[in-house]
Design an enzyme around this catalytic site. Structure first.
Site, PDB file in Angstrom:
ATOM      1  CB  THR A  12      39.262  45.851  32.795  1.00  0.00           C
ATOM      2  OG1 THR A  12      39.363  47.374  33.138  1.00  0.00           O
ATOM      3  CG2 THR A  12      39.202  45.783  31.206  1.00  0.00           C
ATOM      4  CB  ILE A  13      39.665  41.033  33.788  1.00  0.00           C
ATOM      5  CG1 ILE A  13      40.833  41.583  32.982  1.00  0.00           C
ATOM      6  CG2 ILE A  13      39.629  39.432  33.581  1.00  0.00           C
ATOM      7  CD1 ILE A  13      40.800  41.400  31.481  1.00  0.00           C
ATOM      8  N   GLY A 111      48.458  39.400  35.838  1.00  0.00           N
ATOM      9  CA  GLY A 111      49.086  40.255  36.712  1.00  0.00           C
ATOM     10  C   GLY A 111      49.802  39.774  37.998  1.00  0.00           C
ATOM     11  CB  SER A 140      49.124  38.598  30.710  1.00  0.00           C
ATOM     12  OG  SER A 140      50.072  38.381  29.562  1.00  0.00           O
ATOM     13  CB  CYS A 141      45.679  40.525  27.301  1.00  0.00           C
ATOM     14  SG  CYS A 141      46.763  41.539  27.837  1.00  0.00           S
ATOM     15  NE  ARG A 169      45.858  47.746  27.545  1.00  0.00           N
ATOM     16  CZ  ARG A 169      46.475  47.284  28.505  1.00  0.00           C
ATOM     17  NH1 ARG A 169      48.006  47.635  28.392  1.00  0.00           N
ATOM     18  NH2 ARG A 169      46.181  46.683  29.381  1.00  0.00           N
ATOM     19  CG  HIS A 195      55.481  39.603  27.009  1.00  0.00           C
ATOM     20  ND1 HIS A 195      56.114  40.827  26.765  1.00  0.00           N
ATOM     21  CD2 HIS A 195      54.105  40.181  27.382  1.00  0.00           C
ATOM     22  CE1 HIS A 195      55.300  41.838  27.478  1.00  0.00           C
ATOM     23  NE2 HIS A 195      54.170  41.555  27.638  1.00  0.00           N
ATOM     24  N   GLY A 196      58.364  36.333  26.939  1.00  0.00           N
ATOM     25  CA  GLY A 196      58.872  34.875  26.394  1.00  0.00           C
ATOM     26  C   GLY A 196      58.940  33.811  27.614  1.00  0.00           C
ATOM     27  CG  HIS A 221      48.403  44.132  23.459  1.00  0.00           C
ATOM     28  ND1 HIS A 221      48.790  45.149  24.335  1.00  0.00           N
ATOM     29  CD2 HIS A 221      47.727  43.423  24.595  1.00  0.00           C
ATOM     30  CE1 HIS A 221      48.673  45.093  25.658  1.00  0.00           C
ATOM     31  NE2 HIS A 221      47.776  44.070  25.722  1.00  0.00           N
TER      32      HIS A 221
HETATM   33  P1  NAD Z   1      40.909  46.896  36.952  1.00  0.00           P
HETATM   34  O1  NAD Z   1      41.885  47.850  37.486  1.00  0.00           O
HETATM   35  O2  NAD Z   1      40.341  47.243  35.744  1.00  0.00           O
HETATM   36  O3  NAD Z   1      40.084  46.237  37.743  1.00  0.00           O
HETATM   37  C1  NAD Z   1      40.533  45.646  38.951  1.00  0.00           C
HETATM   38  C2  NAD Z   1      39.370  45.738  40.006  1.00  0.00           C
HETATM   39  O4  NAD Z   1      39.538  45.351  41.157  1.00  0.00           O
HETATM   40  C3  NAD Z   1      38.638  47.259  40.096  1.00  0.00           C
HETATM   41  O5  NAD Z   1      37.210  46.992  40.079  1.00  0.00           O
HETATM   42  C4  NAD Z   1      39.310  47.483  41.408  1.00  0.00           C
HETATM   43  O6  NAD Z   1      38.347  48.571  42.208  1.00  0.00           O
HETATM   44  C5  NAD Z   1      39.250  46.416  42.176  1.00  0.00           C
HETATM   45  N1  NAD Z   1      40.118  46.344  43.291  1.00  0.00           N
HETATM   46  C6  NAD Z   1      41.342  47.153  43.756  1.00  0.00           C
HETATM   47  N2  NAD Z   1      41.976  46.990  44.717  1.00  0.00           N
HETATM   48  C7  NAD Z   1      41.274  45.870  45.311  1.00  0.00           C
HETATM   49  C8  NAD Z   1      41.372  45.002  46.350  1.00  0.00           C
HETATM   50  N3  NAD Z   1      42.401  45.351  47.211  1.00  0.00           N
HETATM   51  N4  NAD Z   1      40.469  43.995  46.648  1.00  0.00           N
HETATM   52  C9  NAD Z   1      39.347  43.540  45.831  1.00  0.00           C
HETATM   53  N5  NAD Z   1      39.436  44.399  44.749  1.00  0.00           N
HETATM   54  C10 NAD Z   1      40.228  45.421  44.482  1.00  0.00           C
HETATM   55  O7  NAD Z   1      42.039  45.726  36.505  1.00  0.00           O
HETATM   56  P2  NAD Z   1      41.997  44.573  35.216  1.00  0.00           P
HETATM   57  O8  NAD Z   1      42.373  45.582  34.168  1.00  0.00           O
HETATM   58  O9  NAD Z   1      40.611  44.078  35.218  1.00  0.00           O
HETATM   59  O10 NAD Z   1      43.123  43.641  35.831  1.00  0.00           O
HETATM   60  C11 NAD Z   1      42.683  42.636  36.643  1.00  0.00           C
HETATM   61  C12 NAD Z   1      43.900  41.542  36.702  1.00  0.00           C
HETATM   62  O11 NAD Z   1      43.832  41.078  35.150  1.00  0.00           O
HETATM   63  C13 NAD Z   1      45.136  42.066  36.766  1.00  0.00           C
HETATM   64  O12 NAD Z   1      45.873  40.843  37.125  1.00  0.00           O
HETATM   65  C14 NAD Z   1      45.691  42.093  35.135  1.00  0.00           C
HETATM   66  O13 NAD Z   1      47.093  42.052  34.917  1.00  0.00           O
HETATM   67  C15 NAD Z   1      44.858  40.930  34.477  1.00  0.00           C
HETATM   68  N6  NAD Z   1      44.908  41.286  32.866  1.00  0.00           N
HETATM   69  C16 NAD Z   1      44.234  42.536  32.486  1.00  0.00           C
HETATM   70  C17 NAD Z   1      44.037  42.621  31.215  1.00  0.00           C
HETATM   71  C18 NAD Z   1      43.712  44.220  30.858  1.00  0.00           C
HETATM   72  O14 NAD Z   1      43.874  44.282  29.484  1.00  0.00           O
HETATM   73  N7  NAD Z   1      42.827  44.794  31.568  1.00  0.00           N
HETATM   74  C19 NAD Z   1      44.163  41.637  30.387  1.00  0.00           C
HETATM   75  C20 NAD Z   1      44.629  40.395  30.894  1.00  0.00           C
HETATM   76  C21 NAD Z   1      44.696  40.170  32.071  1.00  0.00           C
END
Ligand code: NAD
Length: 339
Positions: A12-13, A111, A140-141, A169, A195-196, A221
């Site tokens: 996702t990110i 995360g 984080s977001c 969400r 979060h705080g 959110h």
């Molecule tokens: P995600 O699950 O969508 O993507 C993670 C990716 O990493 C996937 O492609 C997965 O296959 C891969 N992956 C899994 N295990 C792995 C490993 N051992 N080595 C390498 N790649 C691996 O996760 P995300 O939502 O993109 O979140 C990534 C980070 O961003 C987290 O720290 C999360 O807390 C943070 N984050 C997420 C959001 C959100 O809303 N999705 C927002 C802000 C921050």
């Protein structure tokens, strides 16, 4: 010379940060990693992005699927100046020794714990503190959204106390296996939520207490802020203060942008790819002032809000520019933020 960037974890990110890096004239996306072959990897390759397997034992799965990879994460790390770790929460920390081994700077996501990098980043709040660092964590977001509005209001009027309720969400749109699907879950049930304290990693002087709930929704959110200010402010004073920042977008419920789903429709009508809205969204009509006590409601597109912050963190860490204003201007222009 452009800074050479890798993305570890193309989810996702990761895929959003990769697309954003491709839009920067001072950066080069050398490649991205995936654990297994899937449609995201195939689209990346079709777009001309170089794909790498996360480890040697995973190469065969890509070969079997007919998806061309250029090697492993370790091969990729040999070619880059900086890696943006976008692996799932708490996985990133396990990669730190590898990043150190290849002497590659690394950005971690929200995360991970603050300690993994020792510096939690938000561009408008503390860009200069990240200049030249080897490790940075983009918060984080939810924390990013809070940092943006709290910073703007604190600069203008001073914040004595912030009390915030977060409606989170339940999952991202493609996460079929997560929930809740029929419940409002205090998350956590204890106060404060994390979060705080996380905001205080970026803005240590803000007295903030947060409480959070997870709901069956995937789009955004929503935060309700109750602020006690040092100096009185009217509603238009608050809106003027927030409007100075391109990464904060004021919308009007009266014009029909009156829910998270209409915000997403608004992003679609703006022509944003993936309907991404990296700006923090504040509802104009939600701002209410009782002199030194102010309320407002804001919404965070969780998948997009941290993307510009990652781009600015790359610039700060690699000293492409030591000016936060210059970096944010370049990032905003390239991503269409504020337009
Ligand atoms: P995600 O699950 O969508 O993507 C993670 C990716 O990493 C996937 O492609 C997965 O296959 C891969 N992956 C899994 N295990 C792995 C490993 N051992 N080595 C390498 N790649 C691996 O996760 P995300 O939502 O993109 O979140 C990534 C980070 O961003 C987290 O720290 C999360 O807390 C943070 N984050 C997420 C959001 C959100 O809303 N999705 C927002 C802000 C921050």
């Amino acid at each position: 010379m452009p800074v050479k960037v890798a993305i570890n974890g193309y989810g996702t990110i990761g895929k959003r940060v990769a697309d954003a890096v491709l839009k920067q004239k001072d950066m080069e996306l050398v490649g991205v990693t995936k654990t297994k072959p899937n449609f995201e990897g195939r689209i990346a390759v079709n777009k001309g992005i170089k794909l790498f397997a996360t480890s040697q034992d995973r190469l065969k799965a890509f070969e079997d699927a007919g998806l061309k990879v250029q090697g492993t994460l370790e091969d990729l790390l040999k070619e880059v100046d900086l890696v943006v770790d976008c692996t799932p929460g708490k996985v990133g920390a396990s990669y730190k020794p590898l990043y150190e081994k290849y002497k590659v700077k690394a950005i971690f996501q929200g995360g991970e714990k603050h300690d993994v990098a020792g510096f939690s980043f938000n561009a408008v709040c503390n860009y200069k503190g990240a200049v030249g660092r080897d490790f940075v964590r983009v918060v984080s977001c939810n924390t990013t959204g809070l940092c943006r509005s709290l910073y703007a209001i604190d600069k203008a009027f001073g914040i004595k106390k912030a009390r915030v309720v977060l409606v989170r969400r339940g999952a991202d749109p493609a996460e079929d296996s997560k929930g809740p699907i029929n419940s409002i879950v205090p998350d956590p049930v204890t106060i404060p939520s994390h979060h705080g304290p996380d905001v205080q990693k970026v803005l240590p002087h803000i007295d903030i207490t947060t409480m959070a709930f997870a709901v069956p929704e995937t789009l955004m959110h929503v935060h309700v802020l109750n602020l006690e200010l040092n100096n009185s402010a009217t509603e238009s004073d608050v809106l003027n203060a927030l409007s100075q920042y391109p990464r904060i977008r004021i919308v009007s419920a009266q014009e029909g942008v009156d829910s998270t789903s209409t915000i997403i429709e608004y992003a679609r009508d703006l022509g944003r790819a993936r309907y991404d809205l990296p700006e923090l969204v504040v509802w104009k009509e939600s701002v209410k002032s009782f002199g030194k006590e102010v309320y407002l409601t804001q919404a965070v597109h969780q998948e997009a809000i941290v993307v510009p912050e990652n781009i600015d963190a790359i610039r700060a860490m690699t000293k492409l520019t030591e000016s936060p204003e210059e970096s944010m201007r370049l990032t905003n222009e390239s991503l269409g933020i504020g337009r």
